[in-house]
Design a protein around this motif. Structure first.
Motif, PDB file in Angstrom:
ATOM      1  N   LYS A   1      15.140  38.176  20.562  1.00  0.00           N
ATOM      2  CA  LYS A   1      15.918  38.296  21.795  1.00  0.00           C
ATOM      3  C   LYS A   1      17.397  38.239  21.461  1.00  0.00           C
ATOM      4  O   LYS A   1      17.961  37.167  21.210  1.00  0.00           O
ATOM      5  CB  LYS A   1      15.557  37.154  22.745  1.00  0.00           C
ATOM      6  CG  LYS A   1      14.078  37.124  23.148  1.00  0.00           C
ATOM      7  CD  LYS A   1      13.807  38.097  24.278  1.00  0.00           C
ATOM      8  CE  LYS A   1      12.369  37.947  24.762  1.00  0.00           C
ATOM      9  NZ  LYS A   1      12.023  38.988  25.740  1.00  0.00           N
TER      10      LYS A   1
ATOM     11  N   PRO B   1      20.439  40.155  23.354  1.00  0.00           N
ATOM     12  CA  PRO B   1      20.847  41.137  24.379  1.00  0.00           C
ATOM     13  C   PRO B   1      21.964  42.071  23.936  1.00  0.00           C
ATOM     14  O   PRO B   1      21.902  43.270  24.171  1.00  0.00           O
ATOM     15  CB  PRO B   1      21.296  40.246  25.552  1.00  0.00           C
ATOM     16  CG  PRO B   1      20.531  38.975  25.360  1.00  0.00           C
ATOM     17  CD  PRO B   1      20.428  38.778  23.881  1.00  0.00           C
TER      18      PRO B   1
ATOM     19  N   GLU C   1      20.575  44.649  21.613  1.00  0.00           N
ATOM     20  CA  GLU C   1      19.768  45.642  22.334  1.00  0.00           C
ATOM     21  C   GLU C   1      20.652  46.666  23.043  1.00  0.00           C
ATOM     22  O   GLU C   1      20.348  47.862  23.061  1.00  0.00           O
ATOM     23  CB  GLU C   1      18.859  44.935  23.342  1.00  0.00           C
ATOM     24  CG  GLU C   1      17.753  44.115  22.688  1.00  0.00           C
ATOM     25  CD  GLU C   1      16.953  43.297  23.687  1.00  0.00           C
ATOM     26  OE1 GLU C   1      17.285  43.377  24.904  1.00  0.00           O
ATOM     27  OE2 GLU C   1      16.024  42.587  23.281  1.00  0.00           O
ATOM     28  N   GLN C   2      21.764  46.202  23.625  1.00  0.00           N
ATOM     29  CA  GLN C   2      22.694  47.114  24.295  1.00  0.00           C
ATOM     30  C   GLN C   2      23.312  48.097  23.296  1.00  0.00           C
ATOM     31  O   GLN C   2      23.408  49.299  23.560  1.00  0.00           O
ATOM     32  CB  GLN C   2      23.805  46.310  24.979  1.00  0.00           C
ATOM     33  CG  GLN C   2      23.357  45.533  26.209  1.00  0.00           C
ATOM     34  CD  GLN C   2      24.488  44.714  26.791  1.00  0.00           C
ATOM     35  OE1 GLN C   2      25.299  44.121  26.042  1.00  0.00           O
ATOM     36  NE2 GLN C   2      24.568  44.668  28.103  1.00  0.00           N
TER      37      GLN C   2
END
Length: 921
Positions: A132, A134, A137-138
């Motif tokens: 995880k 973020p 991932e972006q």
């Protein structure tokens, strides 16, 4: 894979300049969405300019495979770096990232090796510290969208370090991809961590397992691709002897020895320097070929199909030479490289195998046991392998280069790959004195005629370069392809396969398919002549001129050298010269015509020649490729053999015409059983020629069908059934005879998707046509399903009732072989008034197409000719249609003007121009 320096990199892509262009489009933050289309446009221009530069370099240096594929990898590297920096600085800037918000970008697969063809996929692994993340991932999502906007085919994964290691342990594909991982950009420490853990947690302790799994994967891939490096439309990437085989060697070497580049395979003892140089040569050439394939097609195309072979040969500056076209020279060079890959693979894997065996022995309970090889005429034999006892063994006596292969065949041994390497290295010692050495030739002949497995051993001998050195004429056809769709293999591979088939026939392994050859091989006066004839039958291909004539001359020179006596030499020379005679006679001539048998026997002249030619013909056809031999061909060759044997043994035909007709009627009468009355009712309506031309089983079928059609007053009767004896489907059409009936029936059969392979046309005394056709599908298989047979019946009925327009519908059908336009097939017409006592025989050679037979038959009808039988043979893209015809008075066509007009009409309708006119009509 190799630290290749790409010259003048900035001409491909200047990263600093590109970064400046993107920076100039807007401020660092605030309006990334507005700027994005402009960024994409700038990147597209850079990508297109880079590709254009590399295409120019490929045109200037058409064999620079490493430089070009490395150049494409460099181009993508720079784009990835620019896109990463743009996204992390301008789209998703993060001032204070956490320890988990780190990203490393790694190239994997072919991109990881820095070997990219113009349209290769871009294989990227995004590595993060945790699942995880973020911000990561972006960034990954934004980068991927930019890649896709540029039209790049991206194969990507996004995983944490832990997940990557775990999945690599479980999945061979992921393990292989990571094995070639290369740092591109991002967090260097993260890349270093995964590299270290991959070695310590994945590679450690699994080296032998990886090797075993990789070789099993390779074997399965070879099976899918045809399991031969000599298939004439090879897959450059995945085919046997192709790039993937070279990659497999590197993967195994890297996994088992930790090498960083192919050059280090020399340092760890897996290759000699000479072998590494040949590794690089083969790789460079194949990478260049793959790059040309991608450039020419504009897609990721890896198969060297016939239509592309010409274009790649031209792009790589191959030129025509006497007797050999540019495309044949290009493909010969390709197959030589593929063969080299094969020999390198053998040497490489033998080293790996020996290392594993030594390690296992050191650890096992037999660690103190050292098995001793046994002696075989000075050679060492251990674990089923024969090897040379010293490094200078062949230099001491070069005849041993032949001897070792003969011993391997005689004693059913493999040759140790290290000794194969020695033989390859020392093959240049075979000079004229060795070629003419009596002992060497006796050993070679003993190998050729060996009782165990001469095929495999001759193939090893060929791959070691010894075969071509010892028989230089064979060396000339080494890796030589024949640019057509009929031959599946190179000339040397076809020849070696044919020798293997002869050996299997002699051992009785192919009796079901070749009953006569299996019987007659044990009756020939010289089995040595049989094997030498197979070896030499195609020896003169690629020299220009008739290879049969030239090959006969080669046989006259080589046979005495091999130790054959004068009689055997004369026989082999005749067999090489006439090796196509039997197949041409069986497939192109009417075997019920007495002149056919007389002419054939007049050429053959003896039972020994008949037997030898029958055996040679069988193995020659079967060795062409899978599916080329079928029961129909076997039946025709058998009929020719039996008729010729009777004629040779008796010195005349056993029965005269009247006796034959009576005997045939008696046989039909016996086969009809309780339906025998139909024969008595109708036999007077069928002329003697019908009973001579047709076999008794077909006559019985015809008579019953004819009786039913007449009783029921049917204008048209069509019967279809699978005819097992011929490996085809029998179609019988009974109708009131009228001009043009044959070409209309042929058109109807073709519209139903069938090929006619044989046709006999008869007219009863009461004016009814009884026409028998043997048909197969385009793949040489019979029609059996009820729906298929019904479609044929319906199509014939529609054609005869003019419910369809034959010419445009037939012209619209695709070519029988979709790639046949790659070949130059000039129509040729031969008219022969000596081949038959009653008929004029017309042979048409042309490009195969669905409308051909119909159009030719129509032209014969328009010329006022009657077709009595037709015989159709296919040789890949080429069809040979033979017609037995008379004029309207049932006589031969002899007038010169008439013959010239017929030839002109047939050439015109067999031409590509006619086909194109019909397609455009």
């Amino acid at each position: 894979m190799n630290n290749l320096r790409i010259p003048n990199q900035r001409a491909i892509l200047d990263r600093r300049k590109l970064v400046a262009q993107i920076a100039a489009l807007g401020p660092d933050t605030g309006n990334a969405a507005d700027v994005r289309p402009h960024v994409v446009e700038v990147l597209k221009v850079a990508l297109e300019q880079g590709r254009a530069e590399l295409e120019r370099r490929l045109a200037d240096k058409p064999s620079a495979g490493h430089e070009i594929t490395g150049g494409y990898a460099f181009l993508v590297d720079q784009l990835v770096r620019v896109i990463h920096d743009h996204v992390t600085a301008q789209v998703y800037p993060a001032g204070n990232r956490s320890a988990g918000e780190r990203l490393s970008i790694m190239a994997v697969g072919g991109y990881g090796r820095a070997e990219m063809a113009p349209h290769s996929d871009v294989d990227i692994a995004f590595i993060t510290p945790t699942r995880k993340a973020p911000w990561c991932e972006q960034v990954i999502e934004a980068m991927l969208y930019l890649f896709w906007d540029l039209g790049l085919q991206v194969g990507h994964s996004s995983r944490s370090v832990d997940d990557t290691v775990r999945m690599a342990k479980e999945d061979l594909t992921i393990r292989t991809a990571l094995l070639e991982g290369r740092y591109i950009w991002g967090d260097q420490q993260l890349y270093d961590e995964i590299s270290r853990r991959f070695q310590s947690e994945v590679v450690h302790g699994s080296r032998q397992q990886f090797t075993t799994e990789k070789l099993a994967e390779r074997d399965a891939r070879h099976q899918r691709m045809g399991d031969s490096r000599y298939v004439v439309e090879p897959n450059v990437k995945d085919g046997k002897g192709g790039l993937r085989d070279l990659h497999t060697l590197y993967w195994i070497g890297k996994y088992t020895h930790g090498v960083k580049s192919a050059a280090e395979l020399v340092d760890v003892g897996l290759f000699t320097r000479a072998e590494y140089r040949s590794f690089r040569r083969a790789e460079r050439f194949m990478l260049a070929v793959r790059s040309h394939l991608h450039t020419i097609t504009g897609r990721a195309e890896d198969r060297l199909t016939f239509d592309l072979q010409r274009q790649v040969a031209e792009a790589m500056n191959f030129a025509d030479r006497p007797g050999k076209s540019a495309v044949e020279r290009f493909m010969q060079f390709y197959f030589l490289q593929a063969r080299r890959v094969g020999s390198l693979t053998g040497v490489f894997l033998a080293h790996i195998e020996d290392e594993f065996a030594a390690a296992k022995q050191r650890r096992g309970i037999l660690a103190a046991f050292d098995p001793k090889p046994r002696d075989l005429q000075g050679y060492k034999v251990l674990a089923g392998r024969i090897s040379a006892p010293s490094d200078d063994w062949f230099r001491q006596d070069p005849v041993r280069l032949v001897e070792i292969f003969q011993l391997a065949e005689e004693h059913a041994l493999e040759i140790h790959p290290a000794t194969m390497r020695q033989a390859d290295r020392d093959s240049g010692l075979i000079l004229k004195d060795v070629q003419e050495d009596e002992r060497a030739n006796a050993l070679f002949l003993k190998l050729l005629t060996g009782r165990n497995n001469p095929e495999s051993v001759l193939r090893w001998m060929n791959e070691a370069g010894v075969f071509g050195r010892f028989v230089p004429d064979f060396g000339k056809v080494n890796a030589q392809m024949q640019f057509d769709m009929y031959h599946h293999y190179t000339v040397d591979e076809h020849t070696i396969r044919a020798i293997g088939l002869l050996s299997r026939i002699e051992r009785g392994e192919l009796e079901d398919d070749h009953p006569r050859a299996t019987r007659e091989i044990h009756r020939v006066a010289s089995r040595r002549a049989a094997y030498v004839a197979v070896l030499l039958h195609d020896i003169a291909k690629g020299r220009g001129g008739d290879h049969s004539e030239l090959g006969a001359e080669v046989a006259h020179e080589l046979c005495p050298r091999f130790g054959l006596d004068a009689g055997e030499t004369a026989l082999v020379s005749w067999l090489v010269k006439q090796h196509l005679l039997m197949s041409h006679t069986a497939f192109k001539r009417d075997l019920t015509d007495p002149a056919t048998i007389e002419n054939y026997v007049g050429e053959v002249q003896s039972m020994e020649r008949l037997r030898q030619l029958a055996i040679l013909t069988a193995v020659d056809i079967r060795a062409v490729g899978p599916g080329v031999w079928n029961s129909w061909k076997g039946q025709l060759l058998g009929e020719l053999f039996d008729a010729s044997q009777e004629r040779l043994r008796l010195g005349h035909k056993r029965h005269g015409r009247a006796q034959k007709v009576t005997a045939k009627r008696d046989a039909v009468r016996a086969s009809l059983g309780d339906k025998v009355a139909v024969l008595e009712t109708h036999k007077a309506e069928f002329p003697d020629a019908y009973f001579i031309a047709e076999p008794e089983d077909i006559i019985a079928l015809n008579i019953v069908q004819y009786d039913a059609a007449r009783r029921l007053d049917h204008e048209l009767s069509v019967h279809c059934e699978y005819y097992e004896a011929r490996g085809a489907t029998l179609v019988t059409v009974i109708a009131a005879d009228h001009p043009g009936l044959f070409f209309r029936i042929a058109g109807g059969i073709h519209l139903a998707g069938a090929n006619i392979i044989d046709a006999r046309i008869h007219t009863t005394r009461s004016g009814f046509a009884v026409d028998n056709f043997l048909i197969q599908d385009p793949h040489g298989r019979p029609f059996r399903e009820a729906a298929q047979l019904e479609r044929i019946k319906r199509s014939i009925a529609d054609a005869l009732a003019s419910r369809v327009e034959l010419i445009p519908k037939l012209a619209a059908r695709p070519l029988t072989h979709s790639r046949s336009k790659a070949f130059d097939v000039q129509p040729r017409v031969i008219i022969d008034n000596d081949a038959s006592g009653r008929f004029t025989v017309i042979e048409v050679n042309a490009r195969d197409r669905a409308a051909l037979l119909n159009r030719l038959a129509r032209a014969l009808f328009e010329a006022g000719l009657m077709v009595h039988s037709a015989h159709i043979t296919h040789y890949g893209e080429r069809a040979v249609d033979v017609f037995y015809v008379t004029d309207l008075t049932n006589g031969k066509v002899t007038a010169p003007d008439k013959l010239q007009a017929i030839e002109t009409a047939l050439v015109e309708c067999a031409s590509d121009e006619w086909q194109e006119e019909m397609e455009n009509a």
